[in-house]
Design a protein around this motif. Structure first.
Motif, PDB file in Angstrom:
ATOM      1  N   ALA A  77      -0.126 -21.204   4.246  1.00 40.58           N
ATOM      2  CA  ALA A  77      -0.146 -19.858   4.118  1.00 40.58           C
ATOM      3  C   ALA A  77       0.055 -18.844   3.326  1.00 40.58           C
ATOM      4  O   ALA A  77       0.012 -19.450   2.399  1.00 40.58           O
ATOM      5  CB  ALA A  77       1.207 -20.442   4.784  1.00 40.58           C
ATOM      6  N   ALA A  78       0.394 -17.433   4.319  1.00 35.26           N
ATOM      7  CA  ALA A  78      -0.050 -16.445   3.651  1.00 35.26           C
ATOM      8  C   ALA A  78       1.387 -16.330   3.954  1.00 35.26           C
ATOM      9  O   ALA A  78       1.346 -16.042   5.425  1.00 35.26           O
ATOM     10  CB  ALA A  78      -1.044 -15.896   3.574  1.00 35.26           C
TER      11      ALA A  78
ATOM     12  N   ARG B  65      -8.606 -10.263   7.165  1.00 39.84           N
ATOM     13  CA  ARG B  65      -7.320  -9.830   6.383  1.00 39.84           C
ATOM     14  C   ARG B  65      -8.064  -9.963   5.033  1.00 39.84           C
ATOM     15  O   ARG B  65      -7.921 -11.015   4.428  1.00 39.84           O
ATOM     16  CB  ARG B  65      -6.907  -9.025   7.578  1.00 39.84           C
ATOM     17  N   THR B  66      -7.087  -8.885   3.715  1.00 39.22           N
ATOM     18  CA  THR B  66      -7.191  -9.749   2.437  1.00 39.22           C
ATOM     19  C   THR B  66      -5.609  -9.721   2.413  1.00 39.22           C
ATOM     20  O   THR B  66      -5.095  -9.305   3.221  1.00 39.22           O
ATOM     21  CB  THR B  66      -7.365  -8.498   1.732  1.00 39.22           C
ATOM     22  N   PHE B  67      -5.674 -10.931   1.443  1.00 39.77           N
ATOM     23  CA  PHE B  67      -4.274 -11.596   0.764  1.00 39.77           C
ATOM     24  C   PHE B  67      -4.216 -11.213  -0.063  1.00 39.77           C
ATOM     25  O   PHE B  67      -3.172 -12.204  -1.000  1.00 39.77           O
ATOM     26  CB  PHE B  67      -4.045 -12.733   1.150  1.00 39.77           C
TER      27      PHE B  67
ATOM     28  N   TYR C 249       6.699 -17.423   5.138  1.00 35.17           N
ATOM     29  CA  TYR C 249       5.245 -17.217   5.169  1.00 35.17           C
ATOM     30  C   TYR C 249       4.698 -16.905   7.142  1.00 35.17           C
ATOM     31  O   TYR C 249       5.395 -17.137   7.843  1.00 35.17           O
ATOM     32  CB  TYR C 249       4.302 -18.328   5.055  1.00 35.17           C
ATOM     33  N   LYS C 250       3.912 -15.726   7.473  1.00 30.24           N
ATOM     34  CA  LYS C 250       3.489 -15.202   8.312  1.00 30.24           C
ATOM     35  C   LYS C 250       2.291 -16.152   8.601  1.00 30.24           C
ATOM     36  O   LYS C 250       2.124 -15.779  10.252  1.00 30.24           O
ATOM     37  CB  LYS C 250       3.639 -13.311   8.456  1.00 30.24           C
TER      38      LYS C 250
ATOM     39  N   TRP D  68       0.274 -17.075  -1.664  1.00 30.69           N
ATOM     40  CA  TRP D  68       0.060 -18.949  -0.354  1.00 30.69           C
ATOM     41  C   TRP D  68       1.134 -19.479  -1.051  1.00 30.69           C
ATOM     42  O   TRP D  68       1.640 -19.956  -2.083  1.00 30.69           O
ATOM     43  CB  TRP D  68      -1.544 -18.363  -1.710  1.00 30.69           C
ATOM     44  N   GLY D  69       0.978 -20.716  -0.253  1.00 28.53           N
ATOM     45  CA  GLY D  69       1.432 -21.502   0.300  1.00 28.53           C
ATOM     46  C   GLY D  69       0.996 -22.540   0.210  1.00 28.53           C
ATOM     47  O   GLY D  69      -0.521 -22.674   1.605  1.00 28.53           O
TER      48      GLY D  69
END
Length: 123
Positions: A97-98, A25-27, A110-111, A32-33
């Motif tokens: 993470a995103a 998938r795109t983010f 973040y998930k 972002w971390g």
């Protein structure tokens, strides 16, 4: 799915660049971390790119400000953490993470998480 890489064993004063590539998938509109974890401690916030109304803002924890640079490449669906002037206290497992939470300096914000890459800085 996020995939972090680029870790290794380096001497103090060296540099490393950690890429984190997303797949599935795109983010592009997500925060972002980067977090760091050492044994026995919780994940520590290092840096984040936070999506705003029309642009993004990058935040750093004070201990890495001026030495680390976080960037993103939306075309490659990848973020990077450029780490310069590394110190032994930078040692740990680095996670990317995103997510889309306002708690972008906290792990709970973040998930999606990468698997982590080990960075060891010798003195």
């Amino acid at each position: 799915q996020l995939q972090a890489s680029g870790g290794g064993l380096v001497q103090a004063g060296s540099s490393l660049r950690l890429p984190c590539a997303a797949s599935g998938r795109t983010f592009s509109n997500s925060n972002w971390g980067w977090f760091r974890q050492v044994p026995g401690k919780e994940r520590e916030f290092i840096a984040a790119i936070v999506w705003g109304w029309s642009s993004s803002t990058t935040y750093y924890t004070p201990s890495v400000q001026g030495r680390f640079t976080m960037s993103r490449d939306n075309a490659r669906n990848t973020v990077y953490l450029q780490m310069n002037s590394l110190k032994p206290e930078d040692t740990g497992v680095y996670y990317c993470a995103a997510g889309n939470s306002v708690y972008y300096t906290e792990a709970r914000g973040y998930k999606y998480w990468g698997q982590g890459t080990q960075v060891t800085v010798s003195s």
